[in-house]
Design a protein around this motif. Structure first.
Motif, PDB file in Angstrom:
ATOM      1  N   LYS A 157       0.829  -1.204   0.000  1.00 35.35           N
ATOM      2  CA  LYS A 157       0.000   0.000   0.000  1.00 35.35           C
ATOM      3  C   LYS A 157       0.863   1.254   0.000  1.00 35.35           C
ATOM      4  N   SER A 158       1.943   1.228   0.789  1.00 37.22           N
ATOM      5  CA  SER A 158       2.823   2.399   0.872  1.00 37.22           C
ATOM      6  C   SER A 158       3.529   2.653  -0.453  1.00 37.22           C
ATOM      7  N   ALA A 161       1.170   3.746  -3.244  1.00 33.80           N
ATOM      8  CA  ALA A 161       0.771   5.152  -3.072  1.00 33.80           C
ATOM      9  C   ALA A 161       1.882   6.086  -3.547  1.00 33.80           C
ATOM     10  N   SER A 164       1.890   6.046  -7.347  1.00 34.97           N
ATOM     11  CA  SER A 164       0.748   6.799  -7.866  1.00 34.97           C
ATOM     12  C   SER A 164       0.981   8.293  -7.752  1.00 34.97           C
ATOM     13  N   SER A 165       1.631   8.714  -6.647  1.00 32.68           N
ATOM     14  CA  SER A 165       1.925  10.135  -6.452  1.00 32.68           C
ATOM     15  C   SER A 165       2.898  10.637  -7.515  1.00 32.68           C
TER      16      SER A 165
END
Length: 431
Positions: A157-158, A161, A164-165
């Motif tokens: 998840k980290s 993310a 995606s950023s």
């Protein structure tokens, strides 16, 4: 597509004869492949603990499979997003992926290689005594697997993310490069010699619609005092508008901007474009860095999948595996690494489920044999029919539709006279 099942039957004379009949049937029809699935002797414990572990294993099985599905989906997305643009230096060998078809082929090859690794490991499965000591109670082994998969889930998840950023920020900067003159970056359009900047003078950039060119030329000198006469020049234009420069004294900038905004209420519209060479160069540098960062995620596509599986299904030491993961350095490499890591946890979990269910259904002393069956999906129904006919004596009620199934994680349609747990090897399919 293929189906894979781990089945378990008692290790007695009747079942052994049925297994031999199954192997002869498979050899004659080529409907499937069959091999031994080795499970070590584990600590049984008491009945209540077995029932509790059975429930927990069912939940953990579904959770682990969901992590694998998310990882596969993310690998597809990371690669497929490269299809919108030409990606320079995508492959480590210097090749270029320039077409969606090429990307699809590369993705297909990657997923196929991961699937081969997965099936090789399952077929040659050997219990990892170092990671999962058989001297521990079943509940402790379950907790070890649960902790491993949960840690992978959190880190996934980290990292997802973060990726995606980076992707979103890069898309915003690229949009600025490719948009209209109203929003796009002016880097490469405006040169330093186009701007007059001194102790008293400055240059503003104004966006003027094409139909208002003449009106701009007539009025820009009168929008405020101290505008340098004949200082306006058209720097560039597109189909809708043009960018004009105008030089004036710094002390009247606010007044000039206010008068230009008043013009926007009239049919003739003049829009100020704020511009700074330093800011623009900073954005250009950020865009290049993000672009390099994103490309690095694709560097690994031509490499063989990272795995802690030795040829023949042997496992590299856990410490070596984690050291390798730390040195991978790319998101795609990390995705492939954790996928292989979760496979190991998942197959050990399947082995635990087979062991626990065999004890619960066949009783003590522990005496069963586990087999791995692989078949084309189109042949699975015939293989099921044969299995049902060979092992119907183990539980005649399995063919009765109104009998309730009390096995955690299984519905009545998934319940058979023999123990059977599917191994979803179609996670990597492109469909």
């Amino acid at each position: 597509m293929q189906d894979a099942w781990v089945i378990s039957v008692p290790l007695d004379k009747t079942s052994s004869k049925s297994v031999e009949k199954l192997k002869r049937f498979i050899g004659r029809t080529n409907l499937a492949s069959c091999c031994k699935f080795s499970i070590p002797d584990l600590k049984v414990g008491i009945l209540d603990s077995l029932l509790s572990v059975s429930d927990e294993l069912s939940t953990l099985d579904m959770f682990t499979e969901s992590v694998m599905i998310q990882t596969c989906k993310c690998m597809r997305e990371v690669m497929e997003q490269a299809g919108d643009k030409v990606m320079e230096d995508v492959l480590a060998n210097g090749a270029h992926i320039t077409k969606q078809k090429d990307l699809h082929s590369t993705l297909k090859a990657l997923l196929k290689s991961l699937r081969v690794d997965m099936m090789s490991y399952v077929t040659n499965f050997q219990w990892d005594e170092v990671k999962y000591p058989t001297s521990l109670p079943l509940s402790s082994l379950v907790n070890i697997i649960k902790k491993e998969v949960s840690q992978v889930k959190l880190e996934f998840k980290s990292r997802a993310a973060t990726y995606s950023s980076v992707k979103k920020r890069l898309q915003n900067l690229e949009h600025q490069q490719e948009g209209s003159l109203k929003t796009c970056s002016l880097n490469g359009i405006v040169r330093r010699e186009d701007l007059v900047v001194s102790e008293y003078l400055t240059t503003l950039l104004v966006l003027v619609s094409r139909r208002d060119y003449m009106q701009w030329e007539k009025t820009y000198e009168s929008l405020s005092e101290f505008v340098v006469p004949r200082s306006s020049r058209k720097l560039c234009e597109d189909r809708a508008a043009g960018i004009f420069s105008v030089t004036l004294f710094k002390r009247v900038v606010c007044d000039f901007i206010a008068k230009a905004k008043e013009r926007n209420l009239n049919p003739h519209r003049f829009n100020l474009r704020e511009y700074s060479f330093d800011l623009d160069e900073k954005q250009q540098q950020e865009r290049m860095e993000l672009s390099v960062h994103k490309k690095e995620h694709y560097v690994c596509l031509s490499r063989s999948p990272v795995s802690n599986l030795r040829p023949g299904g042997q496992i590299w030491p856990a410490t070596s595996f984690y050291m390798a993961c730390e040195s991978l350095g790319t998101f795609m490499e990390w995705l492939k690494a954790i996928y292989n890591q979760v496979i190991i946890s998942w197959i050990h979990l399947k082995a635990l489920r087979v062991f626990v269910e065999s004890v619960l259904r066949y009783g003590l002393p522990v005496n069963y044999q586990a087999l791995l069956l692989q078949s084309d999906t189109k042949c699975s129904e015939k293989l099921r029919e044969k299995l049902s006919s060979l092992f119907a004596y183990l539980d005649p009620t399995s063919a009765v539709s109104d009998v309730t199934c009390d096995i955690p994680g299984l519905s009545q349609q998934d319940y058979f006279s023999y123990i059977c747990f599917p191994v979803n090897i179609n996670l990597l399919d492109l469909s």
